[in-house]
Write a protein that holds these residues in place. Sequence first.
Motif, mmCIF file in Angstrom:
data_model
loop_
_atom_site.group_PDB
_atom_site.id
_atom_site.type_symbol
_atom_site.label_atom_id
_atom_site.label_comp_id
_atom_site.label_asym_id
_atom_site.label_seq_id
_atom_site.Cartn_x
_atom_site.Cartn_y
_atom_site.Cartn_z
ATOM 1 N N ASN A 30 54.379 31.628 26.307
ATOM 2 C CA ASN A 30 55.579 31.804 25.490
ATOM 3 C C ASN A 30 56.155 30.455 25.068
ATOM 4 N N LEU A 31 56.128 29.478 25.983
ATOM 5 C CA LEU A 31 56.669 28.163 25.676
ATOM 6 C C LEU A 31 55.906 27.527 24.520
ATOM 7 N N ASP A 32 54.592 27.671 24.522
ATOM 8 C CA ASP A 32 53.773 27.047 23.490
ATOM 9 C C ASP A 32 53.415 28.008 22.366
ATOM 10 N N GLY A 33 54.057 29.177 22.349
ATOM 11 C CA GLY A 33 53.909 30.061 21.209
ATOM 12 C C GLY A 33 54.688 29.506 20.032
ATOM 13 N N PHE A 34 54.277 29.836 18.839
ATOM 14 C CA PHE A 34 54.910 29.278 17.643
ATOM 15 C C PHE A 34 56.380 29.680 17.557
ATOM 16 N N LYS A 35 57.244 28.687 17.274
ATOM 17 C CA LYS A 35 58.675 28.938 17.118
ATOM 18 C C LYS A 35 59.203 28.200 15.897
ATOM 19 N N THR A 36 60.190 28.795 15.264
ATOM 20 C CA THR A 36 60.899 28.152 14.158
ATOM 21 C C THR A 36 62.337 27.873 14.594
ATOM 22 N N PHE A 37 62.781 26.652 14.364
ATOM 23 C CA PHE A 37 64.161 26.275 14.665
ATOM 24 C C PHE A 37 64.870 25.968 13.357
ATOM 25 N N LYS A 38 65.850 26.774 13.015
ATOM 26 C CA LYS A 38 66.634 26.540 11.797
ATOM 27 C C LYS A 38 67.647 25.449 12.081
ATOM 28 N N ASP A 229 57.643 19.162 8.074
ATOM 29 C CA ASP A 229 58.642 19.877 8.871
ATOM 30 C C ASP A 229 57.987 20.706 9.969
ATOM 31 N N SER A 230 56.684 20.543 10.175
ATOM 32 C CA SER A 230 55.949 21.340 11.154
ATOM 33 C C SER A 230 55.238 20.451 12.170
ATOM 34 N N VAL A 231 55.165 20.962 13.404
ATOM 35 C CA VAL A 231 54.502 20.278 14.510
ATOM 36 C C VAL A 231 53.297 21.110 14.925
ATOM 37 N N PHE A 232 52.182 20.435 15.230
ATOM 38 C CA PHE A 232 50.945 21.134 15.583
ATOM 39 C C PHE A 232 50.481 20.729 16.972
ATOM 40 N N LEU A 233 49.927 21.690 17.688
ATOM 41 C CA LEU A 233 49.305 21.431 18.984
ATOM 42 C C LEU A 233 47.815 21.211 18.761
ATOM 43 N N ILE A 234 47.292 20.123 19.301
ATOM 44 C CA ILE A 234 45.855 19.840 19.210
ATOM 45 C C ILE A 234 45.208 20.225 20.529
ATOM 46 N N LYS A 235 44.305 21.174 20.460
ATOM 47 C CA LYS A 235 43.651 21.700 21.660
ATOM 48 C C LYS A 235 42.236 22.131 21.291
ATOM 49 N N ASN A 236 41.273 21.730 22.092
ATOM 50 C CA ASN A 236 39.879 22.119 21.867
ATOM 51 C C ASN A 236 39.393 21.739 20.462
ATOM 52 N N ASN A 237 39.735 20.531 20.037
ATOM 53 C CA ASN A 237 39.304 20.012 18.735
ATOM 54 C C ASN A 237 39.770 20.890 17.571
ATOM 55 N N GLN A 238 40.933 21.488 17.730
ATOM 56 C CA GLN A 238 41.541 22.283 16.672
ATOM 57 C C GLN A 238 43.038 22.040 16.666
ATOM 58 N N THR A 239 43.661 22.334 15.532
ATOM 59 C CA THR A 239 45.113 22.268 15.456
ATOM 60 C C THR A 239 45.660 23.673 15.233
ATOM 61 N N ARG A 240 46.837 23.936 15.805
ATOM 62 C CA ARG A 240 47.522 25.189 15.511
ATOM 63 C C ARG A 240 49.016 24.923 15.455
ATOM 64 N N PRO A 241 49.752 25.644 14.608
ATOM 65 C CA PRO A 241 51.195 25.419 14.500
ATOM 66 C C PRO A 241 51.901 25.684 15.829
ATOM 67 N N LEU A 242 52.779 24.777 16.200
ATOM 68 C CA LEU A 242 53.560 24.919 17.425
ATOM 69 C C LEU A 242 55.043 25.120 17.116
ATOM 70 N N LEU A 243 55.578 24.285 16.225
ATOM 71 C CA LEU A 243 56.996 24.337 15.893
ATOM 72 C C LEU A 243 57.203 24.112 14.400
ATOM 73 N N LYS A 244 58.256 24.697 13.878
ATOM 74 C CA LYS A 244 58.674 24.410 12.509
ATOM 75 C C LYS A 244 60.168 24.161 12.517
ATOM 76 N N PHE A 245 60.583 23.088 11.854
ATOM 77 C CA PHE A 245 61.999 22.778 11.691
ATOM 78 C C PHE A 245 62.417 23.241 10.300
ATOM 79 N N ASP A 246 63.218 24.281 10.254
ATOM 80 C CA ASP A 246 63.591 24.915 8.995
ATOM 81 C C ASP A 246 64.887 24.305 8.480
ATOM 82 N N PHE A 247 64.765 23.484 7.438
ATOM 83 C CA PHE A 247 65.937 22.868 6.817
ATOM 84 C C PHE A 247 66.399 23.647 5.587
ATOM 85 N N GLY A 248 65.755 24.770 5.315
ATOM 86 C CA GLY A 248 66.139 25.592 4.171
ATOM 87 C C GLY A 248 66.036 24.827 2.867
#
Length: 380
Positions: A30-38, A229-248
């Motif tokens: 859950n901690l490393d599941g994708f989240k958006t912070f407005k 505005d997005s942060v990615f987790l690098i794991k197993n030679n791949q990237t996946r979205p981790l966080l997004k900072f939503d500035f609208g």
Amino acid sequence: MRINICLLLLLLTAWSCAEKGASNDKKSTNLDGFKTFKIDTEAKPVSIFELIEEVEIMRLEETEESLLSSVFKVSSTEDRIVFPSGNDGSIYSYSKEGEFISKFSHVGNGPGEYEFIWSFWVDGDHIFVSDINRRSLISYDLEGNHLRSWKLPFYAKSFFTYDKGFVADLDYTAYQDSLQFNVLFLDENMEVKQMANPYSSPLILYVGSSVNSFQPYGKDLIYHGFKSDSVFLIKNNQTRPLLKFDFGEEWLWTEETIKNNPRTTGLIRETDLVWWVDSYINEKWIYLSYKTSFKDVFRVLIDRNSGIQRAFKVNKNAATKYAMTPIKWEEDRFMVSVQSPDVRAYINDLGEAKVKFREGTTLEEIESSENPVLMWVKFK
């Protein structure tokens, strides 16, 4: 009968442990599941001193060989901290108590030399320096002896060691003139193994950030380019979205904006929108900085679990700010550097009860030196 009861107890214990393990795994997932912070850009900032539980301060010994101007790229080994400082290209080593150990500089035009330190990090007993202008990556041992150099066939803003090779941030610069991927996974000889994070339109901006796009995150890496505005987790030679900072609507780099406005530097001045984002992330906190111009910096502390955000300021008084430079997380403490003339006022604003000095450090010694200090901040 007794055997059956023992067997039942054993099964219940195993089930309980499995449930506990599953609960911990779920928490981690859950901690490393994708989240958006407005992000509320209109939030009224509080003083940073309202958010701090305690700090630990360490002086950096000043000698004739170790006159430091700034400290902002710090890597740590088991027994020392290593960082570049100043415009002469020097790299300094200090003990964990702030004692000066050694320095070296390899500025020049020869083999194993660099013009300017851009990306910098330490991995084990190897120091790595990347030089954008010369498209080179160089490694040294902790004493500054040259180990190896790589000539790069591409431009890269940031590098980091990963999976017995490297990962590179091309920062919207095409690879082989036409392949539009921001992240390259490379082997130890700089041969491309895999590409990630494709983009559709180049974003040419003649303003850079010397903050490394990659930062350690447990056994993995985090990737965050300052124009994203997005942060990615690098794991197993791949990237996946981790966080997004939503500035609208306050975010500048939309697909339409990038495609239709090649003169991006002028656009920053004209729009006053968010164009630069920098984040430092651990399991609990996000220390977020962003800019809407070429001079103003806004800061937000985000609790990853609750999502609670606190905009804050680092003002010394109404007219001036503390020169507090963010560096990195070390477990639950956030490392920053502070100029030595500001330390006494900083302590007064925070309160002496919340301040600890690392062994070998005194306020008197700090005030008799011009070197910056390192500070480890624990937030409430």
